[in-house]
Design a protein around this motif. Structure first.
Motif, PDB file in Angstrom:
ATOM      1  N   PHE A 156      -9.924  59.928  28.479  1.00 61.18           N
ATOM      2  CA  PHE A 156     -10.055  58.733  27.651  1.00 61.18           C
ATOM      3  C   PHE A 156      -8.731  57.965  27.661  1.00 61.18           C
ATOM      4  O   PHE A 156      -7.687  58.498  27.293  1.00 61.18           O
ATOM      5  CB  PHE A 156     -10.420  59.143  26.225  1.00 61.18           C
ATOM      6  N   THR A 157      -8.777  56.695  28.089  1.00 61.50           N
ATOM      7  CA  THR A 157      -7.574  55.874  28.244  1.00 61.50           C
ATOM      8  C   THR A 157      -7.580  54.697  27.262  1.00 61.50           C
ATOM      9  O   THR A 157      -8.569  54.454  26.567  1.00 61.50           O
ATOM     10  CB  THR A 157      -7.506  55.293  29.670  1.00 61.50           C
ATOM     11  N   LYS A 158      -6.469  53.944  27.272  1.00 64.02           N
ATOM     12  CA  LYS A 158      -6.419  52.724  26.471  1.00 64.02           C
ATOM     13  C   LYS A 158      -7.382  51.675  27.033  1.00 64.02           C
ATOM     14  O   LYS A 158      -7.800  50.769  26.307  1.00 64.02           O
ATOM     15  CB  LYS A 158      -4.992  52.167  26.446  1.00 64.02           C
ATOM     16  N   GLY A 159      -7.745  51.813  28.302  1.00 62.65           N
ATOM     17  CA  GLY A 159      -8.756  50.932  28.886  1.00 62.65           C
ATOM     18  C   GLY A 159     -10.116  51.181  28.268  1.00 62.65           C
ATOM     19  O   GLY A 159     -10.835  50.248  27.895  1.00 62.65           O
ATOM     20  N   HIS A 160     -10.485  52.462  28.141  1.00 66.65           N
ATOM     21  CA  HIS A 160     -11.744  52.825  27.480  1.00 66.65           C
ATOM     22  C   HIS A 160     -11.724  52.360  26.022  1.00 66.65           C
ATOM     23  O   HIS A 160     -12.721  51.822  25.513  1.00 66.65           O
ATOM     24  CB  HIS A 160     -11.951  54.343  27.506  1.00 66.65           C
ATOM     25  N   LEU A 161     -10.595  52.586  25.368  1.00 69.54           N
ATOM     26  CA  LEU A 161     -10.474  52.215  23.959  1.00 69.54           C
ATOM     27  C   LEU A 161     -10.614  50.705  23.775  1.00 69.54           C
ATOM     28  O   LEU A 161     -11.303  50.249  22.848  1.00 69.54           O
ATOM     29  CB  LEU A 161      -9.124  52.686  23.401  1.00 69.54           C
ATOM     30  N   TYR A 162     -10.016  49.940  24.667  1.00 65.98           N
ATOM     31  CA  TYR A 162     -10.115  48.477  24.598  1.00 65.98           C
ATOM     32  C   TYR A 162     -11.572  48.024  24.754  1.00 65.98           C
ATOM     33  O   TYR A 162     -12.041  47.148  24.015  1.00 65.98           O
ATOM     34  CB  TYR A 162      -9.249  47.853  25.688  1.00 65.98           C
ATOM     35  N   LEU A 163     -12.284  48.641  25.695  1.00 66.95           N
ATOM     36  CA  LEU A 163     -13.698  48.321  25.897  1.00 66.95           C
ATOM     37  C   LEU A 163     -14.500  48.617  24.626  1.00 66.95           C
ATOM     38  O   LEU A 163     -15.298  47.784  24.177  1.00 66.95           O
ATOM     39  CB  LEU A 163     -14.255  49.126  27.078  1.00 66.95           C
ATOM     40  N   ILE A 164     -14.265  49.782  24.028  1.00 65.89           N
ATOM     41  CA  ILE A 164     -15.001  50.168  22.823  1.00 65.89           C
ATOM     42  C   ILE A 164     -14.636  49.272  21.643  1.00 65.89           C
ATOM     43  O   ILE A 164     -15.518  48.814  20.901  1.00 65.89           O
ATOM     44  CB  ILE A 164     -14.741  51.655  22.493  1.00 65.89           C
ATOM     45  N   LYS A 315       2.278  57.278  28.285  1.00 63.52           N
ATOM     46  CA  LYS A 315       2.196  56.766  26.913  1.00 63.52           C
ATOM     47  C   LYS A 315       1.668  55.333  26.870  1.00 63.52           C
ATOM     48  O   LYS A 315       1.053  54.919  25.880  1.00 63.52           O
ATOM     49  CB  LYS A 315       3.571  56.830  26.241  1.00 63.52           C
ATOM     50  N   ASN A 316       1.894  54.591  27.948  1.00 64.29           N
ATOM     51  CA  ASN A 316       1.406  53.205  28.013  1.00 64.29           C
ATOM     52  C   ASN A 316      -0.067  53.123  28.404  1.00 64.29           C
ATOM     53  O   ASN A 316      -0.682  52.068  28.289  1.00 64.29           O
ATOM     54  CB  ASN A 316       2.232  52.401  29.019  1.00 64.29           C
ATOM     55  N   LEU A 317      -0.620  54.240  28.899  1.00 63.72           N
ATOM     56  CA  LEU A 317      -1.975  54.215  29.466  1.00 63.72           C
ATOM     57  C   LEU A 317      -3.022  54.898  28.600  1.00 63.72           C
ATOM     58  O   LEU A 317      -4.216  54.639  28.764  1.00 63.72           O
ATOM     59  CB  LEU A 317      -1.977  54.883  30.855  1.00 63.72           C
ATOM     60  N   VAL A 318      -2.597  55.780  27.698  1.00 64.13           N
ATOM     61  CA  VAL A 318      -3.587  56.538  26.922  1.00 64.13           C
ATOM     62  C   VAL A 318      -3.284  56.459  25.424  1.00 64.13           C
ATOM     63  O   VAL A 318      -2.124  56.289  25.029  1.00 64.13           O
ATOM     64  CB  VAL A 318      -3.622  58.028  27.362  1.00 64.13           C
ATOM     65  N   PRO A 319      -4.319  56.596  24.583  1.00 57.91           N
ATOM     66  CA  PRO A 319      -4.097  56.633  23.127  1.00 57.91           C
ATOM     67  C   PRO A 319      -3.269  57.861  22.755  1.00 57.91           C
ATOM     68  O   PRO A 319      -3.190  58.828  23.529  1.00 57.91           O
ATOM     69  CB  PRO A 319      -5.520  56.742  22.558  1.00 57.91           C
ATOM     70  N   ASP A 320      -2.691  57.834  21.570  1.00 54.13           N
ATOM     71  CA  ASP A 320      -1.855  58.946  21.104  1.00 54.13           C
ATOM     72  C   ASP A 320      -2.626  60.267  21.108  1.00 54.13           C
ATOM     73  O   ASP A 320      -2.059  61.327  21.400  1.00 54.13           O
ATOM     74  CB  ASP A 320      -1.327  58.666  19.694  1.00 54.13           C
ATOM     75  N   THR A 321      -3.909  60.191  20.756  1.00 56.91           N
ATOM     76  CA  THR A 321      -4.723  61.417  20.694  1.00 56.91           C
ATOM     77  C   THR A 321      -4.885  62.045  22.077  1.00 56.91           C
ATOM     78  O   THR A 321      -4.855  63.268  22.226  1.00 56.91           O
ATOM     79  CB  THR A 321      -6.110  61.111  20.092  1.00 56.91           C
ATOM     80  N   THR A 322      -5.070  61.205  23.104  1.00 57.87           N
ATOM     81  CA  THR A 322      -5.175  61.721  24.471  1.00 57.87           C
ATOM     82  C   THR A 322      -3.823  62.269  24.932  1.00 57.87           C
ATOM     83  O   THR A 322      -3.743  63.331  25.557  1.00 57.87           O
ATOM     84  CB  THR A 322      -5.648  60.624  25.445  1.00 57.87           C
ATOM     85  N   TYR A 323      -2.747  61.539  24.621  1.00 62.53           N
ATOM     86  CA  TYR A 323      -1.408  61.975  25.044  1.00 62.53           C
ATOM     87  C   TYR A 323      -1.059  63.334  24.424  1.00 62.53           C
ATOM     88  O   TYR A 323      -0.496  64.213  25.091  1.00 62.53           O
ATOM     89  CB  TYR A 323      -0.348  60.944  24.647  1.00 62.53           C
ATOM     90  N   ALA A 324      -1.437  63.517  23.162  1.00 59.54           N
ATOM     91  CA  ALA A 324      -1.184  64.806  22.491  1.00 59.54           C
ATOM     92  C   ALA A 324      -1.920  65.931  23.215  1.00 59.54           C
ATOM     93  O   ALA A 324      -1.380  67.034  23.394  1.00 59.54           O
ATOM     94  CB  ALA A 324      -1.628  64.737  21.028  1.00 59.54           C
ATOM     95  N   PHE A 325      -3.135  65.657  23.662  1.00 59.86           N
ATOM     96  CA  PHE A 325      -3.883  66.679  24.404  1.00 59.86           C
ATOM     97  C   PHE A 325      -3.204  66.984  25.737  1.00 59.86           C
ATOM     98  O   PHE A 325      -3.107  68.144  26.141  1.00 59.86           O
ATOM     99  CB  PHE A 325      -5.335  66.237  24.649  1.00 59.86           C
ATOM    100  N   LEU A 326      -2.756  65.949  26.433  1.00 62.22           N
ATOM    101  CA  LEU A 326      -2.113  66.147  27.729  1.00 62.22           C
ATOM    102  C   LEU A 326      -0.861  67.009  27.614  1.00 62.22           C
ATOM    103  O   LEU A 326      -0.480  67.708  28.557  1.00 62.22           O
ATOM    104  CB  LEU A 326      -1.751  64.800  28.365  1.00 62.22           C
ATOM    105  N   GLN A 327      -0.231  66.981  26.448  1.00 66.24           N
ATOM    106  CA  GLN A 327       0.980  67.775  26.219  1.00 66.24           C
ATOM    107  C   GLN A 327       0.663  69.207  25.772  1.00 66.24           C
ATOM    108  O   GLN A 327       1.551  70.056  25.745  1.00 66.24           O
ATOM    109  CB  GLN A 327       1.840  67.108  25.133  1.00 66.24           C
ATOM    110  N   SER A 328      -0.610  69.447  25.446  1.00 62.79           N
ATOM    111  CA  SER A 328      -1.020  70.776  24.975  1.00 62.79           C
ATOM    112  C   SER A 328      -1.129  71.751  26.147  1.00 62.79           C
ATOM    113  O   SER A 328      -1.081  71.361  27.314  1.00 62.79           O
ATOM    114  CB  SER A 328      -2.371  70.694  24.255  1.00 62.79           C
ATOM    115  N   GLU A 329      -1.304  73.040  25.827  1.00 61.97           N
ATOM    116  CA  GLU A 329      -1.443  74.060  26.872  1.00 61.97           C
ATOM    117  C   GLU A 329      -2.659  73.783  27.749  1.00 61.97           C
ATOM    118  O   GLU A 329      -2.612  73.937  28.965  1.00 61.97           O
ATOM    119  CB  GLU A 329      -1.544  75.458  26.239  1.00 61.97           C
TER     120      GLU A 329
END
Length: 343
Positions: A156-164, A315-329
């Motif tokens: 899920f990206t900021k592109g998807h979020l913008y569309l929604i 960070k410029n491409l995904v919402p904070d929630t997605t970025y937090a997941f990407l940083q997870s294990e």
């Protein structure tokens, strides 16, 4: 007749593959790599039918003309269905030609939708399409402007979020469908969770799974479609018919939003086919894609940055929630798998 069913190891045995490809060619269809189990029906030593499955989808089914309409077809399909259900699936799907529908009907398959003389989509399921629609019906919310979006969100990206967010502003209720099929880099459950978390601030958005009813290109069997027909257009037409005739009617959807796809020729064809099938019954709205640093924000771009360890730039491409997941294990495990794909 005493027919036997034997597994064909088409990826290990050149002899088996040659026999398989010849049978498909004689039936006017092409072989494809997206199969994981293939069998042949034999009359003595003679191969008289073959069929495959990929997960819970039956594929590459071919029967010698002399053996059609009888015991061989029933034996072949029954065997493949048993394989599907023994693998733990509760539903079985097949895409076939109109002239073959009756044979599958005798075995308990029900038609979901068809595209002219090109394609019929059938299922046999413990809990099938009717149950899926009944479940959707429970989420129906009244309103004058009811809309829908279908996305993979990998991730899920900021592109998807913008569309929604754009669609949500123009809707009383927005139903977002996330592809259920687990063939993406990001598992289905993760993609669903990221979309839900990323849209939690939008009170008029309802997130759904697509189940097996919004077709993925990876399972769509192009093998029996004529070479001169555009497979993407036929697939899109099937998706559009299922959405228009069943899902939209169930939820009262009058508008479907899609993102403009300047980078994807196939998606442009897809959007064109949606518009054609929807006609005047369902409005199709194309939203211009959101950009970052002069480039369209896409999930493929996110995955590429992950492969290249450009995590800070994400960070410029995904919402904070997605970025937090990407940083997870779990996110790091997916990143590792993406890197291994490159090797």
């Amino acid at each position: 007749m005493n027919y036997t069913v034997q597994r064909m190891w088409i990826k290990r045995s050149p002899t088996a593959r040659e026999a398989w490809e010849k049978m498909l060619k004689d039936a006017g269809i092409r072989g494809e790599e997206q199969v994981e189990y293939t069998v042949g029906v034999y009359d003595g030593d003679k191969l008289v039918a073959t069929g495959s499955r990929f997960k819970n989808v039956l594929k590459c089914i071919a029967v010698c003309k002399k053996y059609t309409g009888g015991e061989v077809v029933s034996l072949l399909i029954s065997h493949l269905m048993s394989e599907v259900f023994d693998a733990g699936f509760t539903s079985c799907y097949v895409y076939t030609k109109p002239e073959s529908v009756q044979s599958f009907g005798y075995l308990g398959f029900k038609e979901i939708e068809r595209v002219g003389e090109d394609l019929v989509f059938l299922e046999k399921a413990v809990f099938g399409f009717d149950d899926f629609l009944k479940k959707l019906q429970k989420t129906k919310v009244p309103g004058e402007r009811i809309s829908g979006i279908v996305m993979n969100a990998n991730p899920f990206t900021k592109g998807h979020l913008y569309l929604i967010e754009t669609a949500a502003k123009e809707s009383d209720v927005l139903h977002v469908f996330v592809l259920t099929e687990d063939l993406s880099a990001f598992p289905s459950a993760v993609r669903m969770d990221l979309v839900k978390k990323g849209t939690a601030h939008l009170s008029n958005v309802i997130v759904h799974e697509t189940g097996d009813y919004m077709v993925s290109a990876k399972t769509f069997p192009s093998y029996f479609l004529k070479e001169d027909r555009d497979v993407t257009e036929i697939q899109a037409s099937l998706d559009a018919k299922i959405f228009k005739n069943h899902i939209a009617k169930t939820l009262g959807i009058t508008t479907r939003f899609v993102g403009e796809e300047p980078l994807s020729f196939a998606t442009n064809i897809y959007n064109g086919a949606l518009k054609k099938i929807f006609g005047d019954d369902l409005r199709l709205v194309v939203i211009r894609r959101k950009e970052s640093d002069g480039e369209v924000i896409s999930a493929s771009r996110v995955r590429q940055y992950m492969k290249e360890d450009r995590m800070e730039e994400l960070k410029n491409l995904v919402p904070d929630t997605t970025y937090a997941f990407l940083q997870s294990e779990e996110g790091k495990i997916i990143q590792k798998k993406l890197k291994e794909e490159e090797m």
